[in-house]
Design an enzyme around this catalytic site. Structure first.
Site, PDB file in Angstrom:
ATOM      1  N   THR A 258      23.346  13.458  11.006  1.00  0.00           N
ATOM      2  CA  THR A 258      24.281  12.338  10.967  1.00  0.00           C
ATOM      3  C   THR A 258      24.871  12.117  12.362  1.00  0.00           C
ATOM      4  O   THR A 258      25.191  13.064  13.061  1.00  0.00           O
ATOM      5  CB  THR A 258      25.374  12.685   9.944  1.00  0.00           C
ATOM      6  OG1 THR A 258      24.800  12.575   8.649  1.00  0.00           O
ATOM      7  CG2 THR A 258      26.580  11.793  10.055  1.00  0.00           C
TER       8      THR A 258
ATOM      9  N   GLY B 100      27.663   8.571   0.160  1.00  0.00           N
ATOM     10  CA  GLY B 100      28.341   9.781   0.621  1.00  0.00           C
ATOM     11  C   GLY B 100      29.704   9.482   1.220  1.00  0.00           C
ATOM     12  O   GLY B 100      30.299   8.423   0.983  1.00  0.00           O
TER      13      GLY B 100
ATOM     14  N   THR C   7      30.382  15.477   9.468  1.00  0.00           N
ATOM     15  CA  THR C   7      29.035  15.678   8.960  1.00  0.00           C
ATOM     16  C   THR C   7      29.058  16.893   8.047  1.00  0.00           C
ATOM     17  O   THR C   7      29.739  17.872   8.327  1.00  0.00           O
ATOM     18  CB  THR C   7      27.995  15.849  10.081  1.00  0.00           C
ATOM     19  OG1 THR C   7      26.708  16.026   9.495  1.00  0.00           O
ATOM     20  CG2 THR C   7      28.295  17.033  10.983  1.00  0.00           C
TER      21      THR C   7
HETATM   22  N1  ASP Z   1      27.862  13.657   5.155  1.00  0.00           N
HETATM   23  C1  ASP Z   1      26.589  13.015   4.952  1.00  0.00           C
HETATM   24  C2  ASP Z   1      26.460  12.607   3.505  1.00  0.00           C
HETATM   25  O1  ASP Z   1      26.849  13.368   2.626  1.00  0.00           O
HETATM   26  C3  ASP Z   1      25.413  13.846   5.322  1.00  0.00           C
HETATM   27  C4  ASP Z   1      25.433  14.502   6.661  1.00  0.00           C
HETATM   28  O2  ASP Z   1      26.458  14.592   7.293  1.00  0.00           O
HETATM   29  O3  ASP Z   1      24.371  14.983   7.111  1.00  0.00           O
HETATM   30  O4  ASP Z   1      25.909  11.559   3.255  1.00  0.00           O
END
Ligand code: ASP
Length: 208
Positions: free
Chosen positions: A113, A143, A164
């Site tokens: 991310t 998300g 993230t």
């Molecule tokens: N936080 C992000 C989600 O849950 C994923 C990530 O940070 O890699 O969509």
């Protein structure tokens, strides 16, 4: 990166991207969720903030709004790469929804991310977050990334944060806003507030 080209796959082998931007001066925010035809969802998020009365647009409506404001339409295939497909196959075998950096493409260069925080010369803050989400997620799953206060937050009075991690837990803890609140209401330093949230509150609910 897990945003734009190289975005992770959903269970159904599609891509659904989420993004948010927030301005710490005005507390204005813009976001898009579940888009698959915009090369840079974060630019669409900014358009939502600047050219609409809303904060969050989703799916086709978000894409139509972005096209109407001059953004180019791209094929969802643009986001597919071999390594990301392999991640989906691995997550399927494991029967899991997988956090991007839990199984990094390259251990030395974890790229997931995309988060950015910025401060200008006069101390104004801003934050932005852009992601494809989690590998093997259900289609339609949104998300924390496009939700102000969860995966993205900026406030000149406290801090700019881009998150993230396991989105569902960041949503339940309002992780980004919680850091700001701990600084504002409990006078914690940035370091202390981040440690409380990242090392204590998120793991307590199974997040990372
Ligand atoms: N936080 C992000 C989600 O849950 C994923 C990530 O940070 O890699 O969509």
């Amino acid at each position: 990166f897990n945003a734009g080209i190289g975005s992770v796959f959903t269970r159904d082998e599609t891509h659904e991207l989420d993004a948010c931007v927030m301005d710490g001066i005005t507390l204005k925010a813009g976001a898009v969720a579940g888009v698959s035809r915009l090369r840079n969802p974060v630019l669409a998020a900014r358009l939502v903030m600047e050219a609409s009365p809303h904060v969050l647009l989703m799916g086709e409506g978000a894409e139509t709004f972005a096209f109407e404001h001059g953004m180019e339409s791209v094929s969802p295939d643009l986001f597919s790469t071999e390594v990301r497909y392999q991640q989906l196959l691995d997550a399927r075998t494991a029967g899991k929804t997988q956090l991007d950096h839990a199984a990094p493409l390259d251990e030395r260069h974890k790229m997931g991310t995309v988060g950015a925080v910025a401060m200008d010369l006069t101390g104004n803050l801003a934050a932005a977050t852009s992601t494809g989400g989690m590998t093997n997620k259900l289609p339609g799953r949104v998300g924390d990334s496009p939700l102000p206060g969860a995966g993205c937050y900026a406030n000149n009075a406290s801090v700019a944060v881009s998150c993230t991690g396991t989105g569902e837990v960041f949503m339940r803890t309002l992780a980004a806003y919680d850091i700001s609140a701990l600084m504002e209401y409990s006078q914690l330093s940035l370091q202390e507030a981040c440690e409380r949230v990242v090392m204590e509150k998120l793991p307590a609910l199974g997040g990372s």
